[in-house]
Design a protein around this motif. Structure first.
Motif, short mmCIF file in Angstrom:
data_model
loop_
_atom_site.label_atom_id
_atom_site.label_comp_id
_atom_site.label_asym_id
_atom_site.label_seq_id
_atom_site.Cartn_x
_atom_site.Cartn_y
_atom_site.Cartn_z
N GLN A 196 0.83 -1.20 0.00
CA GLN A 196 0.00 0.00 0.00
C GLN A 196 0.86 1.25 0.00
N ILE A 197 0.24 2.34 -0.40
CA ILE A 197 0.93 3.64 -0.42
C ILE A 197 0.85 4.22 0.97
N GLU A 198 2.00 4.50 1.54
CA GLU A 198 2.09 5.06 2.88
C GLU A 198 2.52 6.52 2.82
N ASN A 199 2.52 7.17 3.97
CA ASN A 199 2.95 8.57 4.05
C ASN A 199 4.38 8.75 3.54
N GLU A 200 5.22 7.76 3.79
CA GLU A 200 6.61 7.84 3.35
C GLU A 200 6.72 7.90 1.84
N HIS A 201 5.87 7.16 1.14
CA HIS A 201 5.87 7.20 -0.33
C HIS A 201 5.47 8.59 -0.82
N LEU A 202 4.43 9.14 -0.19
CA LEU A 202 3.96 10.47 -0.59
C LEU A 202 5.01 11.54 -0.29
N PHE A 203 5.66 11.44 0.86
CA PHE A 203 6.67 12.41 1.24
C PHE A 203 7.85 12.37 0.26
N LYS A 204 8.30 11.17 -0.08
CA LYS A 204 9.41 11.03 -1.01
C LYS A 204 9.02 11.56 -2.39
N ALA A 205 7.82 11.22 -2.83
CA ALA A 205 7.35 11.70 -4.14
C ALA A 205 7.24 13.22 -4.14
N ILE A 260 16.72 8.70 6.63
CA ILE A 260 15.71 8.06 7.48
C ILE A 260 14.53 7.58 6.63
N LEU A 261 14.13 8.41 5.67
CA LEU A 261 13.02 8.06 4.79
C LEU A 261 13.34 6.82 3.97
N THR A 262 14.53 6.76 3.43
CA THR A 262 14.97 5.60 2.65
C THR A 262 14.99 4.35 3.51
N LYS A 263 15.50 4.48 4.74
CA LYS A 263 15.56 3.34 5.66
C LYS A 263 14.15 2.84 6.00
N GLU A 264 13.23 3.77 6.22
CA GLU A 264 11.84 3.38 6.52
C GLU A 264 11.20 2.65 5.35
N LEU A 265 11.43 3.18 4.14
CA LEU A 265 10.85 2.53 2.96
C LEU A 265 11.44 1.15 2.74
N GLU A 266 12.72 0.99 3.00
CA GLU A 266 13.36 -0.31 2.83
C GLU A 266 12.89 -1.32 3.87
N SER A 267 12.46 -0.85 5.04
CA SER A 267 12.02 -1.76 6.09
C SER A 267 10.55 -2.14 5.96
N THR A 268 9.83 -1.52 5.05
CA THR A 268 8.43 -1.85 4.83
C THR A 268 8.33 -3.24 4.21
N PRO A 269 7.43 -4.08 4.71
CA PRO A 269 7.28 -5.44 4.16
C PRO A 269 6.96 -5.44 2.66
N LYS A 270 7.49 -6.40 1.96
CA LYS A 270 7.24 -6.52 0.53
C LYS A 270 6.25 -7.66 0.28
N VAL A 271 5.45 -7.49 -0.76
CA VAL A 271 4.53 -8.54 -1.19
C VAL A 271 4.59 -8.64 -2.71
N SER A 272 4.21 -9.78 -3.23
CA SER A 272 4.12 -9.91 -4.68
C SER A 272 2.68 -10.22 -5.05
N GLY A 273 2.22 -9.57 -6.09
CA GLY A 273 0.83 -9.74 -6.51
C GLY A 273 -0.09 -8.89 -5.65
N GLY A 274 -1.35 -8.95 -5.96
CA GLY A 274 -2.33 -8.18 -5.20
C GLY A 274 -2.44 -6.76 -5.70
N GLU A 275 -3.44 -6.06 -5.21
CA GLU A 275 -3.66 -4.68 -5.62
C GLU A 275 -3.03 -3.72 -4.63
N LEU A 276 -2.58 -2.59 -5.14
CA LEU A 276 -2.01 -1.54 -4.32
C LEU A 276 -3.12 -0.74 -3.67
N GLN A 277 -2.99 -0.45 -2.38
CA GLN A 277 -4.02 0.28 -1.64
C GLN A 277 -3.44 1.53 -1.02
N PHE A 278 -4.32 2.50 -0.76
CA PHE A 278 -3.92 3.69 -0.02
C PHE A 278 -4.08 3.42 1.44
#
Length: 81
Positions: A28-37, A63-81
């Motif tokens: 899912q799209i988190e605050n960190e993704h929005l902040f980086k974008a 810190i932002l990069t480290k947070e994004l790298e520590s977010t769990p990864k998944v394969s498949g499925g739909e992206l959520q907000f």
């Protein structure tokens, strides 16, 4: 959420955050993704404000990069907000 109700810049930020989340295989799209974008889309607004607040930009980016790298990864499925 109707993305057409947002400004052009806001739409660009949301689309970049979505792309970033997909590239990093995040569920899912988190605050960190929005902040980086937001920091990458318009280099004048966010960095300017943070500099005025005496924020250490390289530290925030690290810190932002480290947070994004520590977010769990998944394969498949739909992206959520």
């Amino acid at each position: 959420m109707n993305i057409n109700n947002f400004t052009i810049k806001s739409q660009e930020v949301i689309q970049m955050a979505q792309q970033l989340a997909q590239e990093m295989q995040h569920p899912q799209i988190e605050n960190e993704h929005l902040f980086k974008a937001l920091s990458e889309i318009d280099e004048n607004v966010l960095p300017f404000i943070l500099k005025k607040l005496n924020v250490n930009l390289p530290m925030v980016e690290q810190i932002l990069t480290k947070e994004l790298e520590s977010t769990p990864k998944v394969s498949g499925g739909e992206l959520q907000f």
